[in-house]
Design an enzyme around this catalytic site. Structure first.
Site, mmCIF file in Angstrom:
data_model
loop_
_atom_site.group_PDB
_atom_site.id
_atom_site.type_symbol
_atom_site.label_atom_id
_atom_site.label_comp_id
_atom_site.label_asym_id
_atom_site.label_seq_id
_atom_site.Cartn_x
_atom_site.Cartn_y
_atom_site.Cartn_z
ATOM 1 N N CYS A 155 0.799 -1.079 -0.041
ATOM 2 C CA CYS A 155 0.093 0.035 0.107
ATOM 3 C C CYS A 155 0.887 1.293 -0.016
ATOM 4 O O CYS A 155 0.655 2.231 -0.731
ATOM 5 C CB CYS A 155 -0.906 -0.047 1.184
ATOM 6 S SG CYS A 155 -1.727 -1.446 1.629
ATOM 7 N N CYS A 185 2.493 3.403 -3.077
ATOM 8 C CA CYS A 185 1.651 4.457 -3.894
ATOM 9 C C CYS A 185 1.183 5.401 -2.621
ATOM 10 O O CYS A 185 1.295 6.559 -3.212
ATOM 11 C CB CYS A 185 0.489 3.935 -4.683
ATOM 12 S SG CYS A 185 0.717 2.799 -5.696
ATOM 13 N N HIS A 186 0.882 4.913 -1.620
ATOM 14 C CA HIS A 186 0.302 5.952 -0.554
ATOM 15 C C HIS A 186 1.390 6.141 0.422
ATOM 16 O O HIS A 186 1.236 5.140 1.482
ATOM 17 C CB HIS A 186 -0.881 5.588 -0.123
ATOM 18 C CG HIS A 186 -2.002 5.084 -1.081
ATOM 19 N ND1 HIS A 186 -2.554 6.004 -1.887
ATOM 20 C CD2 HIS A 186 -2.391 3.975 -1.623
ATOM 21 C CE1 HIS A 186 -3.509 5.275 -2.756
ATOM 22 N NE2 HIS A 186 -3.319 4.032 -2.592
ATOM 23 N N CYS A 208 -7.595 -1.950 -5.379
ATOM 24 C CA CYS A 208 -6.140 -1.455 -5.296
ATOM 25 C C CYS A 208 -5.206 -2.879 -5.479
ATOM 26 O O CYS A 208 -4.114 -2.973 -5.950
ATOM 27 C CB CYS A 208 -5.754 -0.740 -3.958
ATOM 28 S SG CYS A 208 -5.857 0.902 -4.404
ATOM 29 N N CYS A 261 -35.985 -0.880 7.575
ATOM 30 C CA CYS A 261 -35.045 -0.251 8.361
ATOM 31 C C CYS A 261 -35.669 1.043 9.215
ATOM 32 O O CYS A 261 -35.264 1.231 10.345
ATOM 33 C CB CYS A 261 -33.912 0.374 7.441
ATOM 34 S SG CYS A 261 -33.101 -0.671 6.163
ATOM 35 N N CYS A 289 -37.447 0.916 12.823
ATOM 36 C CA CYS A 289 -36.638 0.973 14.018
ATOM 37 C C CYS A 289 -35.820 2.393 14.089
ATOM 38 O O CYS A 289 -35.945 2.909 15.113
ATOM 39 C CB CYS A 289 -35.798 -0.064 14.090
ATOM 40 S SG CYS A 289 -36.476 -1.699 14.470
ATOM 41 N N HIS A 290 -35.107 2.551 12.887
ATOM 42 C CA HIS A 290 -34.087 3.597 13.250
ATOM 43 C C HIS A 290 -34.591 4.985 12.628
ATOM 44 O O HIS A 290 -33.714 5.842 12.781
ATOM 45 C CB HIS A 290 -32.857 3.198 12.199
ATOM 46 C CG HIS A 290 -32.382 1.633 12.590
ATOM 47 N ND1 HIS A 290 -31.695 1.737 13.914
ATOM 48 C CD2 HIS A 290 -32.214 0.581 12.238
ATOM 49 C CE1 HIS A 290 -31.200 0.491 14.174
ATOM 50 N NE2 HIS A 290 -31.676 -0.284 13.086
ATOM 51 N N ARG A 316 -23.304 -5.931 9.166
ATOM 52 C CA ARG A 316 -24.225 -5.521 10.040
ATOM 53 C C ARG A 316 -25.472 -5.509 9.663
ATOM 54 O O ARG A 316 -26.623 -5.921 10.251
ATOM 55 C CB ARG A 316 -23.889 -4.282 10.776
ATOM 56 C CG ARG A 316 -24.608 -3.720 11.830
ATOM 57 C CD ARG A 316 -24.466 -4.628 13.267
ATOM 58 N NE ARG A 316 -25.376 -4.272 14.146
ATOM 59 C CZ ARG A 316 -26.627 -4.946 14.385
ATOM 60 N NH1 ARG A 316 -26.949 -5.935 13.500
ATOM 61 N NH2 ARG A 316 -27.322 -4.697 15.552
ATOM 62 N N CYS A 361 -29.182 -7.036 10.784
ATOM 63 C CA CYS A 361 -30.561 -6.571 11.107
ATOM 64 C C CYS A 361 -31.655 -7.534 9.883
ATOM 65 O O CYS A 361 -32.606 -7.799 10.598
ATOM 66 C CB CYS A 361 -30.255 -5.325 10.558
ATOM 67 S SG CYS A 361 -30.004 -4.092 11.712
#
Lengths: 154, 287, 108
Positions: B102, B105-106, B140, B203, B206-207, B244, B248
């Site tokens: 990685c 390049c970075h 990448c 979704c 609840c949220h 996650r 749900c």
């Protein structure tokens, strides 16, 4: 109400009500009495001496968000000199499969009799910290921690 | 119901995941009033940007207990930081036929990756579709390093995703949803409000409608994603956001979308946008 | 095992008590949990932690499966001289992970 009654009689007819009433007794028969095991472990540590309250403070949330990672801290008021220091603080968990969670070992060079960690609690229970002092005495603190059952585990 | 099925249901309810399955928590009347000691804490939000569905944005952090918040705040107590540490050495680890890491390049990730984690999922001109941060890391690896992509939810990929996003910690989430992204935004929005599964829940149920209220002993959040990958106390490891989402969906007894599927990415785009403005908290600590 | 995370101050005043924080990656498999195949997952934990200063142990912990995954331990040390800390975590297979840190006593 009527439906309730008829539901109950239907359940009774199938023997489910009777079954349900003996269910709560089952875990006590099946699982070992972990509280007694923990108390025995404490007696073994102290050699039967009565630990005194005060001096030691156990920090534990009253309610743990998740029983898998409960922050715990213990601290004992001690000068931590060669003549007078804490040798060991043992943390007992009364409802886990094994009675001891962790024992912290101190020396005068520790500077303070204080330590923290994260522990697992298999349900609401008393957690007991017992400190062994260099003069052979013991002190004790107990905290109850409620372990909640999450809404959605995901 | 077969024993296997019962086990499945119990596991869906989170029981099997308890560290000590032998001694399940006793349900007592006391369990009914959980958050009493936390009543003093008032969740702190930030004003939502124009066009938001919320008036105030709340990070999931605001709905966690004082102890969990403290665990996240202290880098030496936050177990997610172990992954950041692991990926720090992986950053300069040469892998693949191109002989690159990685870092080839970075060079300095603190500079080169600063802000990167705020705007994923992001439009990819070549693929002509949005890619998630996980996918970008693998692009990448395959394109530039000529290395094998890491599997989703593998330790390597989740660690690296956490590491990259950690470089933007504190910066506001800024996911772009205009231009070609708008199609994905619209798709994600319709999925967010789409009731699914045997429990027939969206979704939003609840949220959006019930955040800040209890679901059993737990507080519902706004379902924000600014903390992901997040360390879950329940699973005791870092969890990527799409994992996650799958959780749900399984909980409402729906068939979860496949990882990196169009539906999943559209939902990730839309959900990320709902949190635009919230600070990146990766690695978060959640229940 | 990964590289442990440690927070040890670089300097201290003579006689100062400093706080040390440590975190190490480990699943702490309790031995009380069933895997996806329904069989008990064998116990595999870090069971011992020691902290020494200039070769002398000043703090330790005997650890049981009730300690959470990725064990976190915070403790103190009284600093009277320059020196080197040695930390060691031992797992059930006897594998020891070690880490070091140095501290210097700053002029008061």
């Amino acid at each position: 109400m009527l439906t309730d009654l008829s539901r109950r009689s239907a359940l009774k007819a199938t023997g489910l009500v009777a079954g349900a009433s003996i269910l709560p007794a089952l875990p006590a028969l099946a699982a070992p009495d972990t509280v007694a095991v923990a108390m025995d472990a404490i007696k073994k540590l102290t050699g039967g001496k009565e630990p005194v309250k005060g001096k030691i403070k156990l920090n534990l949330p009253q309610i743990a968000e998740n029983g898998n990672t409960v922050p715990l801290g213990v601290t004992v008021d001690s000068p931590m000199t060669v003549d007078s220091h804490v040798e060991e603080i043992t943390v007992f968990v009364t409802k886990n499969p094994l009675p001891i969670a962790i024992a912290f070992l101190f020396t005068p060079e520790s500077g303070k009799a204080e330590a923290s960690t994260h522990i697992r609690l298999a349900g609401t229970q008393d957690v007991i910290a017992v400190a062994k002092m260099s003069d052979g005495t013991f002190c004790i603190d107990t905290k109850n921690c409620k372990v909640t059952i999450g809404g959605c585990g995901g | 119901m077969s024993a296997g099925r019962i086990k499945q249901v119990l596991s869906a309810l989170g029981f099997a995941a308890m560290a000590f399955a032998m001694v399940p928590a006793a349900a007592s009347a006391d369990d009914a009033k959980p958050a009493a000691t936390e009543a003093a804490y008032v969740p702190k939000g930030i004003p939502a940007p124009a066009g938001s569905v919320f008036k105030t944005l709340f990070s999931g952090y605001q709905f966690r207990s004082a102890d969990t918040r403290a665990m996240q705040d202290d880098d030496f107590s936050n177990p997610g930081m172990l992954s950041v540490e692991a990926a720090t050495s992986e950053w300069s680890h040469v892998d693949g036929e191109a002989g690159k890491s990685c870092a080839s390049c970075h060079a300095d990730p603190a500079k080169t990756m600063h802000g990167v984690g705020t705007h994923y999922p992001r439009w990819n001109k070549v693929l002509e579709r949005p890619v998630t941060l996980e996918q970008q890391i693998n692009l990448c690896r395959t394109n530039n390093m000529k290395a094998k992509p890491w599997a989703f939810n593998s330790e390597n990929l989740t660690n690296m995703t956490t590491f990259v996003r950690y470089q933007s910690r504190g910066l506001p989430v800024a996911v772009k949803v205009d231009g070609p992204m708008s199609v994905w935004f619209d798709k994600g929005k319709s999925l967010y409000y789409q009731r699914i599964g045997q429990l027939d829940m969206a979704c939003s149920n609840c949220h959006e409608k019930y955040y800040g209220k209890h679901i059993r002993a737990d507080l519902l959040s706004q379902g924000q994603t600014n903390d992901f990958p997040t360390y879950r106390l329940k699973s005791q490891h870092l969890v990527p956001v799409e994992k996650r989402f799958q959780g749900c969906m399984a909980k409402v007894r729906a068939k979860p979308y496949k990882i990196f599927s169009d539906n999943m990415i559209a939902l990730e785009v839309y959900t990320a946008w709902r949190g635009n403005g919230l600070p990146v908290e990766t690695p978060g600590v959640r229940n | 095992m990964s590289v442990p995370r440690l927070r040890v101050p670089k300097t201290a005043k003579k006689g100062e008590v400093i706080t040390i924080k440590s975190l190490i990656e480990h699943p702490m498999e309790s031995g009380f949990r069933k895997g996806p195949d329904g069989k008990m997952v064998p116990r595999m934990i870090i069971n011992k932690f020691t902290a020494s200063f200039n070769g002398k142990q000043f703090f330790g912990a005997n650890i049981q499966p009730s300690v959470s995954a990725n064990p976190y331990i915070e403790f103190d040390a009284k600093i009277d001289a320059d020196g080197t800390f040695d930390f060691a975590w031992t797992d059930d297979k006897g594998v020891v992970t070690k880490a070091q840190a140095k501290i210097t006593v700053a002029a008061a």
